[in-house]
Design a protein around this motif. Structure first.
Motif, mmCIF file in Angstrom:
data_model
loop_
_atom_site.group_PDB
_atom_site.id
_atom_site.type_symbol
_atom_site.label_atom_id
_atom_site.label_comp_id
_atom_site.label_asym_id
_atom_site.label_seq_id
_atom_site.Cartn_x
_atom_site.Cartn_y
_atom_site.Cartn_z
ATOM 1 N N SER A 63 0.809 -1.276 -0.006
ATOM 2 C CA SER A 63 -0.108 0.104 -0.023
ATOM 3 C C SER A 63 0.800 1.356 -0.062
ATOM 4 O O SER A 63 1.909 1.316 0.693
ATOM 5 C CB SER A 63 -0.832 0.091 1.431
ATOM 6 O OG SER A 63 -1.787 -1.109 1.523
ATOM 7 N N GLN A 90 -9.999 6.029 1.956
ATOM 8 C CA GLN A 90 -8.596 5.778 2.472
ATOM 9 C C GLN A 90 -8.528 5.163 3.733
ATOM 10 O O GLN A 90 -9.373 5.220 4.583
ATOM 11 C CB GLN A 90 -7.611 7.121 2.327
ATOM 12 C CG GLN A 90 -8.036 7.955 0.975
ATOM 13 C CD GLN A 90 -7.709 7.574 -0.175
ATOM 14 O OE1 GLN A 90 -7.253 6.298 -0.321
ATOM 15 N NE2 GLN A 90 -8.144 7.858 -1.366
ATOM 16 N N ARG A 91 -7.097 4.496 4.102
ATOM 17 C CA ARG A 91 -7.198 4.042 5.461
ATOM 18 C C ARG A 91 -6.140 4.449 6.320
ATOM 19 O O ARG A 91 -4.847 4.948 5.923
ATOM 20 C CB ARG A 91 -6.337 2.675 4.848
ATOM 21 C CG ARG A 91 -6.033 1.577 6.283
ATOM 22 C CD ARG A 91 -5.383 0.224 5.721
ATOM 23 N NE ARG A 91 -5.993 -0.406 4.838
ATOM 24 C CZ ARG A 91 -5.672 -0.768 3.690
ATOM 25 N NH1 ARG A 91 -4.496 -0.033 3.279
ATOM 26 N NH2 ARG A 91 -6.383 -1.506 3.006
ATOM 27 N N SER A 141 -5.888 0.042 12.069
ATOM 28 C CA SER A 141 -6.354 0.654 10.858
ATOM 29 C C SER A 141 -7.624 0.761 10.639
ATOM 30 O O SER A 141 -8.546 -0.103 11.157
ATOM 31 C CB SER A 141 -5.534 0.107 9.607
ATOM 32 O OG SER A 141 -6.009 -1.035 9.287
ATOM 33 N N LEU A 167 -10.848 2.036 7.587
ATOM 34 C CA LEU A 167 -11.141 3.032 6.237
ATOM 35 C C LEU A 167 -12.009 4.399 6.899
ATOM 36 O O LEU A 167 -12.923 4.013 7.674
ATOM 37 C CB LEU A 167 -12.011 2.206 5.232
ATOM 38 C CG LEU A 167 -11.343 0.941 4.747
ATOM 39 C CD1 LEU A 167 -12.307 0.416 3.586
ATOM 40 C CD2 LEU A 167 -9.959 1.441 4.086
ATOM 41 N N GLN A 214 -10.356 -2.006 10.481
ATOM 42 C CA GLN A 214 -9.888 -3.042 9.716
ATOM 43 C C GLN A 214 -8.735 -3.980 10.442
ATOM 44 O O GLN A 214 -9.212 -5.026 10.723
ATOM 45 C CB GLN A 214 -9.168 -2.795 8.447
ATOM 46 C CG GLN A 214 -10.309 -2.054 7.487
ATOM 47 C CD GLN A 214 -9.722 -1.946 5.986
ATOM 48 O OE1 GLN A 214 -8.413 -1.602 5.894
ATOM 49 N NE2 GLN A 214 -10.332 -2.140 5.032
ATOM 50 N N GLU A 272 -3.088 5.778 3.935
ATOM 51 C CA GLU A 272 -2.817 4.974 3.053
ATOM 52 C C GLU A 272 -3.795 4.942 1.828
ATOM 53 O O GLU A 272 -4.942 5.088 2.237
ATOM 54 C CB GLU A 272 -2.702 3.354 3.417
ATOM 55 C CG GLU A 272 -1.213 2.816 4.028
ATOM 56 C CD GLU A 272 -1.327 1.414 4.372
ATOM 57 O OE1 GLU A 272 -0.206 0.973 5.012
ATOM 58 O OE2 GLU A 272 -2.284 0.776 4.335
ATOM 59 N N GLU A 273 -3.387 4.723 0.577
ATOM 60 C CA GLU A 273 -4.275 4.985 -0.337
ATOM 61 C C GLU A 273 -4.905 3.829 -0.785
ATOM 62 O O GLU A 273 -4.003 2.601 -0.565
ATOM 63 C CB GLU A 273 -3.286 5.319 -1.826
ATOM 64 C CG GLU A 273 -4.173 5.531 -2.750
ATOM 65 C CD GLU A 273 -3.362 6.344 -3.936
ATOM 66 O OE1 GLU A 273 -2.262 6.271 -4.007
ATOM 67 O OE2 GLU A 273 -3.881 6.744 -4.939
ATOM 68 N N THR A 274 -6.213 3.609 -1.011
ATOM 69 C CA THR A 274 -6.838 2.458 -1.334
ATOM 70 C C THR A 274 -7.514 2.717 -2.867
ATOM 71 O O THR A 274 -7.384 3.741 -3.220
ATOM 72 C CB THR A 274 -7.937 1.989 -0.198
ATOM 73 O OG1 THR A 274 -8.956 3.088 -0.185
ATOM 74 C CG2 THR A 274 -7.462 2.191 0.916
ATOM 75 N N ALA A 275 -8.314 1.634 -2.990
ATOM 76 C CA ALA A 275 -8.838 1.657 -4.423
ATOM 77 C C ALA A 275 -9.862 2.935 -4.416
ATOM 78 O O ALA A 275 -10.469 3.378 -3.393
ATOM 79 C CB ALA A 275 -9.835 0.505 -4.759
ATOM 80 N N GLU A 276 -9.951 3.818 -5.489
ATOM 81 C CA GLU A 276 -10.915 4.936 -5.395
ATOM 82 C C GLU A 276 -12.296 4.652 -5.249
ATOM 83 O O GLU A 276 -12.965 3.572 -5.474
ATOM 84 C CB GLU A 276 -10.761 5.677 -6.801
ATOM 85 C CG GLU A 276 -9.723 6.810 -6.488
ATOM 86 C CD GLU A 276 -9.743 7.857 -7.943
ATOM 87 O OE1 GLU A 276 -10.942 7.986 -8.294
ATOM 88 O OE2 GLU A 276 -8.691 7.993 -8.638
#
Length: 193
Positions: A3, A25-26, A37, A39, A107, A156-160
DNA sequence: TATACGATCACCT
DNA sequence: GGTGATCGTATAC
Protein backbone atom coordinates in the motif's frame (compact mmCIF):
# COMPACT_ATOMS: atom_id res chain seq x y z
CA UNK A 1 1.21 -5.66 1.06
CA UNK A 2 2.45 -2.71 -0.95
CA UNK A 3 0.00 0.00 0.00
CA UNK A 4 1.29 3.43 -0.82
CA UNK A 5 1.01 6.25 1.63
CA UNK A 6 -0.67 9.50 0.68
CA UNK A 7 1.97 12.14 0.06
CA UNK A 8 2.23 15.89 0.41
CA UNK A 9 0.61 16.56 -2.96
CA UNK A 10 -2.58 14.88 -1.83
CA UNK A 11 -2.99 17.21 1.14
CA UNK A 12 -1.71 20.34 -0.59
CA UNK A 13 -4.99 20.95 -2.39
CA UNK A 14 -8.37 22.54 -1.87
CA UNK A 15 -9.69 21.37 1.50
CA UNK A 16 -13.08 20.26 0.17
CA UNK A 17 -11.40 18.02 -2.38
CA UNK A 18 -9.19 16.51 0.27
CA UNK A 19 -12.13 15.97 2.63
CA UNK A 20 -14.07 14.21 -0.11
CA UNK A 21 -11.18 12.10 -1.36
CA UNK A 22 -10.08 10.98 2.09
CA UNK A 23 -13.23 8.85 2.18
CA UNK A 24 -12.28 5.23 1.61
CA UNK A 25 -8.58 5.76 2.35
CA UNK A 26 -6.99 3.85 5.22
CA UNK A 27 -5.99 5.57 8.45
CA UNK A 28 -3.11 3.68 10.05
CA UNK A 29 -1.80 3.94 13.62
CA UNK A 30 1.22 1.89 14.69
CA UNK A 31 1.74 1.09 18.37
CA UNK A 32 4.59 -1.16 19.55
CA UNK A 33 4.88 -2.45 16.01
CA UNK A 34 1.21 -3.38 15.83
CA UNK A 35 -0.87 -1.94 13.01
CA UNK A 36 -4.28 -0.50 13.86
CA UNK A 37 -6.26 0.70 10.89
CA UNK A 38 -9.62 1.55 9.43
CA UNK A 39 -11.19 2.99 6.32
CA UNK A 40 -12.18 6.64 6.62
CA UNK A 41 -15.97 6.91 6.30
CA UNK A 42 -16.73 10.43 7.58
CA UNK A 43 -14.92 13.78 7.33
CA UNK A 44 -15.56 17.49 7.79
CA UNK A 45 -13.74 20.49 6.30
CA UNK A 46 -12.73 23.56 8.29
CA UNK A 47 -11.47 26.29 6.04
CA UNK A 48 -9.75 29.55 6.89
CA UNK A 49 -10.22 32.40 9.33
CA UNK A 50 -13.47 33.41 7.62
CA UNK A 51 -15.07 30.08 8.57
CA UNK A 52 -16.62 30.88 11.95
CA UNK A 53 -16.69 27.21 12.90
CA UNK A 54 -12.95 26.85 12.29
CA UNK A 55 -10.64 27.11 15.30
CA UNK A 56 -8.56 29.58 13.30
CA UNK A 57 -11.49 32.00 13.09
CA UNK A 58 -9.94 33.91 16.00
CA UNK A 59 -6.57 34.03 14.33
CA UNK A 60 -3.23 32.40 14.92
CA UNK A 61 -2.72 31.11 18.48
CA UNK A 62 -0.46 28.45 20.00
CA UNK A 63 -3.25 25.92 19.53
CA UNK A 64 -4.08 26.73 15.92
CA UNK A 65 -0.48 27.26 14.81
CA UNK A 66 -0.33 23.81 13.19
CA UNK A 67 -3.20 24.67 10.86
CA UNK A 68 -1.10 27.46 9.38
CA UNK A 69 1.80 25.11 8.71
CA UNK A 70 2.55 22.65 5.92
CA UNK A 71 -0.20 20.35 4.65
CA UNK A 72 -0.01 16.73 5.72
CA UNK A 73 0.51 17.42 9.41
CA UNK A 74 -1.80 16.17 12.15
CA UNK A 75 -3.78 18.79 14.04
CA UNK A 76 -4.99 17.16 17.25
CA UNK A 77 -6.93 19.06 19.88
CA UNK A 78 -8.40 18.25 23.26
CA UNK A 79 -12.08 18.98 23.79
CA UNK A 80 -14.81 18.79 26.43
CA UNK A 81 -12.24 17.96 29.06
CA UNK A 82 -11.94 14.34 27.97
CA UNK A 83 -11.75 13.74 24.24
CA UNK A 84 -9.30 14.26 21.42
CA UNK A 85 -10.06 14.93 17.75
CA UNK A 86 -7.79 14.20 14.78
CA UNK A 87 -7.50 16.52 11.79
CA UNK A 88 -5.22 16.61 8.76
CA UNK A 89 -3.84 19.99 7.71
CA UNK A 90 -4.58 20.86 4.09
CA UNK A 91 -4.03 23.51 1.43
CA UNK A 92 -0.99 25.78 1.59
CA UNK A 93 1.40 27.17 4.21
CA UNK A 94 0.01 30.32 5.82
CA UNK A 95 -3.64 29.43 5.13
CA UNK A 96 -5.33 27.67 8.09
CA UNK A 97 -7.45 24.72 6.98
CA UNK A 98 -7.90 21.09 7.96
CA UNK A 99 -10.09 18.03 7.61
CA UNK A 100 -11.57 16.49 10.75
CA UNK A 101 -11.63 12.69 10.65
CA UNK A 102 -15.02 11.90 12.16
CA UNK A 103 -15.32 8.16 11.60
CA UNK A 104 -13.49 5.06 10.40
CA UNK A 105 -14.49 1.48 9.76
CA UNK A 106 -12.07 -0.75 11.72
CA UNK A 107 -9.84 -3.11 9.74
CA UNK A 108 -6.70 -4.12 11.62
CA UNK A 109 -6.16 -4.27 15.40
CA UNK A 110 -9.81 -4.52 16.30
CA UNK A 111 -9.07 -6.33 19.58
CA UNK A 112 -6.72 -3.51 20.61
CA UNK A 113 -9.46 -1.00 19.85
CA UNK A 114 -11.99 -2.97 21.85
CA UNK A 115 -9.68 -2.97 24.87
CA UNK A 116 -9.28 0.81 24.59
CA UNK A 117 -13.00 1.36 24.21
CA UNK A 118 -14.33 -0.79 27.01
CA UNK A 119 -15.19 -3.81 24.85
CA UNK A 120 -18.02 -2.29 22.90
CA UNK A 121 -19.59 -3.67 19.74
CA UNK A 122 -17.45 -3.22 16.66
CA UNK A 123 -19.82 -0.63 15.24
CA UNK A 124 -19.32 1.57 18.32
CA UNK A 125 -15.53 1.51 18.34
CA UNK A 126 -14.65 4.32 15.96
CA UNK A 127 -17.91 5.96 14.82
CA UNK A 128 -17.09 9.44 16.14
CA UNK A 129 -14.06 11.75 16.27
CA UNK A 130 -13.53 11.29 20.02
CA UNK A 131 -14.16 7.57 19.85
CA UNK A 132 -11.66 6.86 17.10
CA UNK A 133 -8.93 8.78 18.93
CA UNK A 134 -9.63 6.75 22.05
CA UNK A 135 -9.64 3.49 20.08
CA UNK A 136 -6.32 4.27 18.36
CA UNK A 137 -4.58 5.95 21.33
CA UNK A 138 -4.30 9.28 19.56
CA UNK A 139 -3.67 12.31 21.77
CA UNK A 140 -1.88 15.64 21.65
CA UNK A 141 1.53 14.01 21.92
CA UNK A 142 1.02 13.34 18.19
CA UNK A 143 0.04 16.93 17.38
CA UNK A 144 1.98 18.41 14.46
CA UNK A 145 3.19 14.96 13.42
CA UNK A 146 3.91 14.78 9.69
CA UNK A 147 1.68 12.08 8.22
CA UNK A 148 3.87 12.03 5.11
CA UNK A 149 6.93 10.99 7.18
CA UNK A 150 5.85 9.44 10.49
CA UNK A 151 5.74 5.71 11.06
CA UNK A 152 3.30 6.16 13.96
CA UNK A 153 0.40 7.70 12.08
CA UNK A 154 -0.30 7.99 8.36
CA UNK A 155 -2.91 7.41 5.68
CA UNK A 156 -2.66 4.76 2.95
CA UNK A 157 -4.16 4.96 -0.49
CA UNK A 158 -6.86 2.43 -1.35
CA UNK A 159 -8.95 1.80 -4.44
CA UNK A 160 -10.83 4.88 -5.48
CA UNK A 161 -14.28 5.48 -4.06
CA UNK A 162 -17.33 5.75 -6.24
CA UNK A 163 -18.20 9.48 -6.08
CA UNK A 164 -21.87 8.52 -6.32
CA UNK A 165 -21.62 6.75 -2.98
CA UNK A 166 -20.71 9.93 -1.11
CA UNK A 167 -23.25 11.81 0.97
CA UNK A 168 -22.80 15.55 1.65
CA UNK A 169 -24.42 17.35 4.60
CA UNK A 170 -23.84 20.37 6.84
CA UNK A 171 -21.31 19.95 9.64
CA UNK A 172 -22.66 18.75 12.96
CA UNK A 173 -22.02 19.72 16.56
CA UNK A 174 -20.72 23.19 15.75
CA UNK A 175 -21.67 26.49 17.37
CA UNK A 176 -21.39 29.20 14.76
CA UNK A 177 -23.40 31.65 12.71
CA UNK A 178 -26.04 30.46 10.29
CA UNK A 179 -23.81 30.77 7.25
CA UNK A 180 -21.18 28.51 8.77
CA UNK A 181 -23.82 26.02 9.92
CA UNK A 182 -25.34 25.80 6.46
CA UNK A 183 -22.14 25.02 4.56
CA UNK A 184 -22.26 21.44 3.14
CA UNK A 185 -18.80 20.54 4.34
CA UNK A 186 -19.42 17.11 5.87
CA UNK A 187 -18.77 14.01 3.77
CA UNK A 188 -19.83 10.42 4.43
CA UNK A 189 -19.60 7.17 2.55
CA UNK A 190 -23.18 6.53 1.47
CA UNK A 191 -23.51 2.95 2.61
CA UNK A 192 -22.41 4.04 6.08
CA UNK A 193 -25.19 6.57 6.63
C1' DT B 1 -5.93 35.31 38.14
C1' DA B 2 -10.71 34.22 36.86
C1' DT B 3 -14.29 32.58 34.05
C1' DA B 4 -17.07 30.75 30.22
C1' DC B 5 -17.38 27.38 26.90
C1' DG B 6 -16.53 23.76 23.37
C1' DA B 7 -15.46 20.41 15.80
C1' DT B 8 -18.06 14.92 22.22
C1' DC B 9 -19.73 11.00 24.38
C1' DA B 10 -22.34 7.96 27.50
C1' DC B 11 -26.09 7.31 29.99
C1' DC B 12 -30.60 8.62 31.33
C1' DT B 13 -35.86 8.94 30.45
C1' DG C 1 -35.49 13.49 23.66
C1' DG C 2 -32.09 15.67 27.52
C1' DT C 3 -27.95 16.36 30.42
C1' DG C 4 -23.56 15.89 33.10
C1' DA C 5 -18.63 14.90 32.86
C1' DT C 6 -14.24 17.49 32.86
C1' DC C 7 -10.18 20.66 31.44
C1' DG C 8 -7.46 23.22 27.82
C1' DT C 9 -8.10 27.56 25.50
C1' DA C 10 -9.38 32.07 24.72
C1' DT C 11 -10.69 36.14 26.56
C1' DA C 12 -11.90 39.36 30.00
C1' DC C 13 -10.67 41.58 34.16
Amino acid sequence: MSSSRLGRDFYARDTLEVARELLGQRLVRVIDGERLSGLIVETEAYIGEEDRACHASHGRTPRTEVMYGPPGQAYIYFIYGMYHCLNVVTDRVGFPAAVLIRGIQPQEGIEYMRRNRGFRREGELTNGPGKLCQALTIDRSLNALDLCQSDLLFIEETAEVDPGGIEVTPRIGIRADEMAKRRPWRFLLGDKA
